[in-house]
Enzyme design. Structure first.
Site, short mmCIF file in Angstrom:
data_model
loop_
_atom_site.label_atom_id
_atom_site.label_comp_id
_atom_site.label_asym_id
_atom_site.label_seq_id
_atom_site.Cartn_x
_atom_site.Cartn_y
_atom_site.Cartn_z
N ASP A 36 64.72 6.23 28.45
CA ASP A 36 65.55 7.26 29.15
C ASP A 36 66.44 6.25 30.35
O ASP A 36 65.85 5.55 31.01
CB ASP A 36 64.79 8.28 29.54
CG ASP A 36 65.82 9.44 30.27
OD1 ASP A 36 66.86 9.40 29.99
OD2 ASP A 36 65.10 10.35 30.74
N GLY A 39 72.39 6.48 30.27
CA GLY A 39 73.83 7.31 30.54
C GLY A 39 74.08 6.91 32.31
O GLY A 39 75.00 6.48 32.58
N ARG A 40 72.98 7.01 33.08
CA ARG A 40 73.07 6.84 34.62
C ARG A 40 73.39 5.51 34.93
O ARG A 40 74.12 4.99 35.61
CB ARG A 40 71.62 7.32 35.18
CG ARG A 40 71.72 8.61 35.38
CD ARG A 40 70.29 9.43 35.70
NE ARG A 40 69.29 9.39 34.56
CZ ARG A 40 68.12 9.44 34.38
NH1 ARG A 40 67.53 9.65 35.65
NH2 ARG A 40 67.58 9.80 33.13
N HIS A 53 73.86 2.72 26.14
CA HIS A 53 73.24 2.72 24.95
C HIS A 53 72.99 1.39 24.25
O HIS A 53 72.08 0.82 23.78
CB HIS A 53 73.63 3.72 24.04
CG HIS A 53 73.54 5.30 24.39
ND1 HIS A 53 72.38 5.55 25.23
CD2 HIS A 53 74.35 6.25 24.39
CE1 HIS A 53 72.64 6.86 25.30
NE2 HIS A 53 73.90 7.28 24.88
N LEU A 147 53.39 -6.19 13.42
CA LEU A 147 53.84 -5.00 14.41
C LEU A 147 54.74 -3.90 13.53
O LEU A 147 55.56 -4.31 12.76
CB LEU A 147 54.79 -5.34 15.43
CG LEU A 147 55.31 -4.37 16.37
CD1 LEU A 147 54.41 -3.80 17.15
CD2 LEU A 147 56.42 -4.79 17.14
N LEU A 211 58.03 15.15 28.79
CA LEU A 211 57.86 14.53 27.17
C LEU A 211 59.17 14.92 26.39
O LEU A 211 59.31 14.17 25.38
CB LEU A 211 56.57 15.21 26.56
CG LEU A 211 55.20 15.29 27.25
CD1 LEU A 211 54.13 15.75 26.42
CD2 LEU A 211 54.99 13.51 27.48
#
Ligand code: FPP
Length: 256
Positions: A36, A39-40, A53, A147, A211
């Protein structure tokens, strides 16, 4: 050439694992990440949101390498939620192109690292080009034993549970499943993660403490770790800090 690149990376990474991280100790098998703050990060630089992004995609590369280096077995990255369709069309289109962009530059190295790529989420509504890129990567890496890198794309925790219940209800209706036999294992079997262990550690960046409909079933006993750092600024050092803190936690699963 690729082998040379992988060796070079691996040398650099070994040097950057902090001493406090106990490599022979408790390494989370599965780390889930809510990426997250893109955008900021862009707004702060007077850049369009999509620049955030793109910068976030670079962080994905770094964090996956950092996780691979210490032996994490599964990484699940929340790349697009079932609610993200409400974003402006341009941003959605951009986000839908990111998996193919990422894979076009990274897949060779990921194959070299023995990484298996997977997609978790609903295929409904996803553009053909996004599905094609992911499907090709899934096919090419299917046998890889290293992985497992899972992209949660068009993913919603509630949607996933509803879909599982819908399959279970049809089975009951068809007489293939006794409602008395319905247990947690039966539900887990019809989630996207049916063959993936629940996350041991959840990381969320950008200071939000929620969440956001991510892995609601699977996170029941997961250790949560939040940081104010915006995802594009998140580094392997932050990642290792989360692992060190995880190593200091006592997991009791409801027992004493
Ligand atoms: C949330 O930040 C981020 C997303 C909805 C997209 C996350 C996607 C990436 C980091 C790139 C994924 C890369 C691959 C390889 C698929 P936000 O936009 O909500 O940030 P904000 O809260 O600051 O506005």
């Amino acid at each position: 050439m690729l082998e040379h690149l992988a060796r070079k990376w691996s040398r650099k990474e070994k040097q950057s694992v902090p001493a406090e991280l106990d490599r022979s100790g408790k390494i989370p098998q599965h780390v889930a990440v809510i990426m997250d703050g893109n955008g900021r990060w862009a707004n702060m630089r007077n850049l369009p949101r999509v620049a955030g992004h793109r910068a976030g995609m670079k962080t994905v590369k770094e964090v996956v390498k950092a996780a691979d280096e210490i032996g994490v077995r599964y990484m699940t990255m929340y790349a697009f939620s079932t609610e993200n369709w409400k974003r402006p069309r341009d941003e959605v289109d951009f986000l839908m192109k990111l998996p193919q962009e990422f894979l076009s530059t990274e897949l060779d190295e990921l194959v070299e690292r023995n990484v298996r790529i997977r997609m978790l989420g609903s295929k409904e509504k996803l553009p053909a080009h996004t599905l094609k890129a992911l499907h090709e990567a899934e096919e090419r890496t299917y046998e890889n034993q290293g992985l497992q890198l899972c992209f949660a794309l068009n993913y919603g925790g509630r949607d996933e549970i509803v879909k599982a219940f819908s399959v279970l209800a049809s089975k009951v209706k068809a007489g293939e499943l006794d409602p008395e036999a319905l247990d947690e294992e039966a539900v887990s079997r019809y989630l996207y993660t049916s063959d993936i262990p629940d996350p041991d550690l959840l990381i969320r960046t950008s200071g939000e403490i929620r969440l956001s409909n991510f892995m609601l079933w699977q996170l029941a006993y997961t250790e949560l770790w939040f940081t104010d750092v915006l995802w594009p600024d998140f580094t392997r050092e932050h990642f290792y800090q989360a692992i060190v803190e995880y190593q200091g936690r006592a997991r009791r699963y409801g027992a004493v």
